[in-house]
Design a protein around this motif. Structure first.
Motif, PDB file in Angstrom:
ATOM      1  N   LYS A  47      -7.415  -1.406  -1.520  1.00 24.14           N
ATOM      2  CA  LYS A  47      -8.601  -1.506  -0.566  1.00 24.14           C
ATOM      3  C   LYS A  47      -9.362  -3.006   0.098  1.00 24.14           C
ATOM      4  CE  LYS A  47      -9.834   1.922  -3.635  1.00 24.14           C
ATOM      5  NZ  LYS A  47     -11.554   2.855  -3.877  1.00 24.14           N
ATOM      6  N   HIS A  77       2.433  -0.914  -0.632  1.00 24.56           N
ATOM      7  CA  HIS A  77       1.774   0.009  -1.780  1.00 24.56           C
ATOM      8  C   HIS A  77       2.654   1.365  -2.615  1.00 24.56           C
ATOM      9  CE1 HIS A  77      -1.647   3.242  -2.917  1.00 24.56           C
ATOM     10  NE2 HIS A  77      -2.018   2.326  -2.746  1.00 24.56           N
ATOM     11  N   LYS A  81       3.624   1.796  -6.350  1.00 22.07           N
ATOM     12  CA  LYS A  81       3.786   3.340  -6.710  1.00 22.07           C
ATOM     13  C   LYS A  81       5.379   3.266  -6.981  1.00 22.07           C
ATOM     14  CE  LYS A  81       3.653   6.841  -4.753  1.00 22.07           C
ATOM     15  NZ  LYS A  81       2.482   8.386  -3.701  1.00 22.07           N
ATOM     16  N   GLU A 106      -2.394   3.916 -14.906  1.00 22.85           N
ATOM     17  CA  GLU A 106      -1.938   2.772 -14.183  1.00 22.85           C
ATOM     18  C   GLU A 106      -1.505   4.049 -12.318  1.00 22.85           C
ATOM     19  OE1 GLU A 106       0.293  -0.681 -12.201  1.00 22.85           O
ATOM     20  OE2 GLU A 106       0.197  -0.143 -14.183  1.00 22.85           O
ATOM     21  N   ASP A 108      -2.206   7.010 -12.469  1.00 18.73           N
ATOM     22  CA  ASP A 108      -3.340   8.344 -11.827  1.00 18.73           C
ATOM     23  C   ASP A 108      -4.112   7.579 -10.866  1.00 18.73           C
ATOM     24  OD1 ASP A 108      -4.936  10.517 -12.676  1.00 18.73           O
ATOM     25  OD2 ASP A 108      -6.834   8.590 -13.248  1.00 18.73           O
ATOM     26  N   GLN A 109      -3.853   6.467 -10.136  1.00 17.30           N
ATOM     27  CA  GLN A 109      -5.046   5.999  -8.822  1.00 17.30           C
ATOM     28  C   GLN A 109      -3.616   6.162  -7.529  1.00 17.30           C
ATOM     29  OE1 GLN A 109      -6.185   1.898  -9.255  1.00 17.30           O
ATOM     30  NE2 GLN A 109      -4.657   1.692 -10.842  1.00 17.30           N
ATOM     31  N   TYR A 110      -2.969   6.654  -7.882  1.00 19.65           N
ATOM     32  CA  TYR A 110      -1.711   6.632  -6.715  1.00 19.65           C
ATOM     33  C   TYR A 110      -1.100   7.403  -6.506  1.00 19.65           C
ATOM     34  CZ  TYR A 110      -0.911   1.681  -7.320  1.00 19.65           C
ATOM     35  OH  TYR A 110      -1.377  -0.287  -7.152  1.00 19.65           O
TER      36      TYR A 110
END
Length: 186
Positions: A47, A77, A81, A106, A108-110
């Motif tokens: 971000k 990114h 992933k 980890e 989970d956010q991707y």
């Protein structure tokens, strides 16, 4: 120099030197900006890297290198992933519960909802195995009267698996364990 003193050649040369110096300064600024971008991507602050990219595109709208940062950010990114998914798949196949659990947290956010749904059964198995593993550690620590360790493990179970029945049972037992530990220390 040119108009007042008649030094036309010297004035042209001086203008070219100033233009080269300005261009070099601009390239140095762009190079430093790209290094900051690389550093943010390297520590996976996606971000912040996106905000930096937008800022740089406003500062250096003519720079091809800066214009390409948006797609570069997306590529990096997605590559990260993919590497997490591959590592998770490998850990799950090797029954490395600890590593698979760490990677799922980890990931989970991707993951988009449809991607997470594809991992649902596998993730459920990993979380169940991790909870069982931690439960065994907790019970062994209590049995061995290692109350401090039992409390630490119990708190982790409550924090990481708050909706599990086991977490509720441990949550009820933790105050008693803390009292016993405090009594032993006195």
């Amino acid at each position: 120099l040119d108009e007042q003193l008649g030094y036309h050649d010297e004035a042209v040369e001086l203008r070219e030197e100033i233009t080269r110096a300005q261009a070099a300064t601009l390239e140095e600024k762009i190079e430093r900006a790209i290094k900051r971008f690389d550093k943010l991507c390297g520590v996976r602050k996606w971000k912040q890297a996106a905000r930096e990219t937008a800022r740089l595109q406003k500062l250096f709208p003519e720079s091809e290198r800066i214009r390409g940062l948006t797609s570069e950010l997306e590529l990096r990114h997605h590559a990260y992933k993919r590497s997490l998914l591959q590592a998770y798949d490998q850990a799950a196949r090797n029954h490395d519960v600890e590593k698979a659990h760490e990677l799922l947290v980890e990931l989970d956010q991707y993951l988009a909802p449809n991607e997470a749904a594809a991992l649902k059964d596998s993730a459920r198995g990993v979380f169940k195995a991790k909870l069982m593993q931690m439960g065994v550690q907790f019970n062994l620590a209590v049995a061995d009267k290692q109350l401090s360790g039992a409390i630490d493990i119990g708190e982790r179970i409550v924090r990481e698996f708050p909706n599990s029945r086991y977490a509720h049972e441990i949550s009820d037992a933790l105050p008693q364990l803390r009292k016993r530990l405090a009594f032993e220390r006195t």
